[in-house]
Design an enzyme around this catalytic site. Structure first.
Site, PDB file in Angstrom:
ATOM      1  N   HIS A 166      38.223  36.995  32.385  1.00  0.00           N
ATOM      2  CA  HIS A 166      38.767  36.075  33.389  1.00  0.00           C
ATOM      3  C   HIS A 166      37.714  35.813  34.465  1.00  0.00           C
ATOM      4  O   HIS A 166      37.429  34.659  34.817  1.00  0.00           O
ATOM      5  CB  HIS A 166      40.027  36.686  34.013  1.00  0.00           C
ATOM      6  CG  HIS A 166      40.617  35.893  35.148  1.00  0.00           C
ATOM      7  ND1 HIS A 166      41.761  35.131  35.011  1.00  0.00           N
ATOM      8  CD2 HIS A 166      40.227  35.749  36.447  1.00  0.00           C
ATOM      9  CE1 HIS A 166      42.045  34.544  36.164  1.00  0.00           C
ATOM     10  NE2 HIS A 166      41.123  34.916  37.065  1.00  0.00           N
ATOM     11  N   GLU A 167      37.126  36.885  34.969  1.00  0.00           N
ATOM     12  CA  GLU A 167      36.175  36.727  36.067  1.00  0.00           C
ATOM     13  C   GLU A 167      34.839  36.157  35.585  1.00  0.00           C
ATOM     14  O   GLU A 167      34.204  35.360  36.287  1.00  0.00           O
ATOM     15  CB  GLU A 167      35.973  38.069  36.776  1.00  0.00           C
ATOM     16  CG  GLU A 167      37.251  38.672  37.350  1.00  0.00           C
ATOM     17  CD  GLU A 167      37.939  37.777  38.381  1.00  0.00           C
ATOM     18  OE1 GLU A 167      37.297  36.826  38.882  1.00  0.00           O
ATOM     19  OE2 GLU A 167      39.123  38.017  38.682  1.00  0.00           O
TER      20      GLU A 167
END
Length: 372
Positions: A288-289
Site C-alpha cells: 500500500h505504502e
C-alpha cells in the site's frame, strides 16, 4: 438487545459530508472504459470486487475525509514516473522514450531496509516481505543491510552504520551520523517509540543511486508529534523515502486508546497462526505504502488494498487485492502481465498459508482463463 442496538448504530455511521459512494458508471469512468468493454483482466466479473463499504466507526477513513479518488486518466496525467523528463534528484540511467518505469529507469529498484532486529519472533520474515513486494509490483526489490539501533540518551537512539551501506559523499555521511533518532521511552513499561522525522532524515542520507524509493521497516513503535498515540509510519514522497512499523500488527496485543505506552498481551495464539497474521498484515501495509511512493493515491471505487484507513481495525478488514482501477494503473506503470502476476502471487499465498487470499486469486485466474 444491546448487541442489536450496537449493530444498528454502527451501520448508521455516515460518510463524511460531501462524499457519495461511486456509482457503477463512475467506477467505469475511473477505469477508463466508460464507452467500451474493458479487457477481461479489468472486468469486474461477479463477486470479485465489492463496493467500498459503509463506515462502521466515526474514526473510519471515509467518515473523516472526503476524497475525490484518482482515476486511471488522473494517474497518467499526474504521475512523475511517467514523465519524459527525468525526476529531480535521480542519478541513475534514464531513458526518456520509456513507456514503463522499468524502461524509463532500467536500473531502478525498490529498496527495503530492516531497521532493528527482525530475527525475534513473531517478526515477519524479511525475505518474505521482499518476495511479496517483488511479486506484487513485478519490479526488482532489494534489501539494504540491517541497521542496528542503540540507545544513546534518555530520549535518543543512535543509528549504527554498517560498513556495507552504500557509499555516500563524505559530508552527507558525517551529517547523517551526527543526527540521533529522537524517541520517547516510558520509564515504567520500558516501551519505546521512535520519531519518524529522525528516521526519514537518516534515510535520505543513505538512498542508493539506483533506488526508485527506500522504505525502512521496523518492529519499533513509531510516533510523529507528542500528542500521537502512534503512527503506522510516514513517507517523504518527494524524497522517495518512508518508514513503517509492524509493531501493532501482532494479533495477540491490545492497546490503550489514551496512553501511547500502555499495551498488553490480550490473548494467546499458536505462534504459526500469529506469524501468519502478522505477515499478511505487514505485506498489505508494505505494498500500500510503496504504491503511494509510485504515485497511486487512495482508492474510493471498490474495496481495495489502496483504500485509506483511519485505524488498525479498519486496516485489518480491508482487501489485500487491487481493484481493477488500481491494477490497471500499476500494470501500465510497471509493464506487467496481469495473469502472470496473479500466478506468482498465488504461489506466495499458498506457500505461506494465506488461504483466503489464495482462494480469491485462484477464482480470479479461473475467470480470466475461462476455466470452471
Amino acid at each position: 438487545m444491546k448487541k442489536k442496538a450496537r449493530k444498528k448504530e454502527e451501520a448508521s455511521i455516515p460518510f463524511v459530508r460531501g462524499f457519495r459512494r461511486p456509482t457503477p458508471l463512475k467506477c467505469a469512468r475511473a477505469l477508463g472504459y466508460e464507452k467500451e468493454t474493458p479487457p477481461k483482466e479489468y472486468d469486474v466479473g461477479e463477486n470479485f470486487f465489492r463496493p467500498i463499504p459503509d463506515p462502521k466507526s466515526i474514526d473510519d477513513w471515509l467518515a473523516q475525509y472526503n476524497e475525490e479518488g484518482q482515476t486511471y486518466d488522473d494517474f497518467l496525467d499526474e504521475n512523475p514516473w511517467l514523465s519524459s523528463r527525468k525526476r529531480r534528484g535521480l542519478k541513475q540511467k534514464f531513458n526518456s522514450a520509456g513507456k514503463t518505469i522499468r524502461e524509463t529507469f532500467p536500473e531502478g529498484k525498490i529498496y527495503l531496509l530492516p531497521l532493528g532486529d527482525f530475527s525475534v519472533e513473531p517478526s515477519p520474515r524479511f525475505d518474505l516481505l521482499i518476495d511479496y513486494a517483488e511479486k506484487f509490483f513485478q519490479i526488482p526489490v532489494r534489501s539494504l543491510p540491517a541497521v542496528e539501533l542503540k540507545q544513546s540518551g534518555a530520549n535518543a537512539y543512535r543509528w549504527v552504520d554498517d560498513d556495507e551501506q552504500p557509499p555516500l559523499a563524505k559530508k552527507r555521511r558525517q551529517s547523517a551520523r551526527l543526527q540521533d533518532v529522537q524517541c520517547r521511552i516510558d520509564k515504567n513499561s520500558g516501551h519505546v517509540q521512535l520519531n519518524v522525522d529522525g528516521v526519514l532524515k537518516k534515510l535520505k542520507g543513505i538512498l542508493p543511486k539506483d533506488a526508485l524509493c527506500l522504505i525502512a521497516l521496523t518492529m519499533f513503535d513509531l510516533y510523529d508529534d507528542e500528542p500521537d498515540l502512534f503512527v503506522a509510519g510516514m513517507a517523504g514522497g518527494l524524497s522517495r523515502v518512508a518508514v513503517f512499523s509492524f509493531h501493532r500488527y501482532d494479533p495477540t496485543l491490545a492497546f490503550s486508546s489514551e496512553f501511547w505506552y500502555d499495551l498488553w498481551q490480550e490473548k494467546r495464539m499458536p505462534m504459526k497462526e500469529r506469524k501468519r497474521l502478522i505477515l499478511q498484515r505487514s505485506c498489505k501495509l508494505l505494498v500500500h505504502e510503496a504504491a503511494h511512493l509510485l504515485g497511486v493515491d487512495h482508492c474510493i471505487f471498490y474495496d481495495c488494498c489502496m483504500n485509506g484507513s483511519g485505524h488498525l481495525d479498519e486496516d485489518f478488514q480491508q482487501s489485500m487485492h487491487l481493484c481493477p482501477v488500481d491494477l490497471r494503473k500499476l500494470a501500465h506503470l510497471c509493464g506487467f502481465d496481469v495473469v502472470q502476476r496473479y500466478e506468482e502471487l498465488l504461489l506466495f499465498f499458498d506457500r505461506n498459508r494465506l488461504a483466503d487470499e489464495a482462494t480469491w486469486v485462484r477464482r480470479r485466474l479461473a475467470f480470466l482463463n475461462d476455466t470452471p
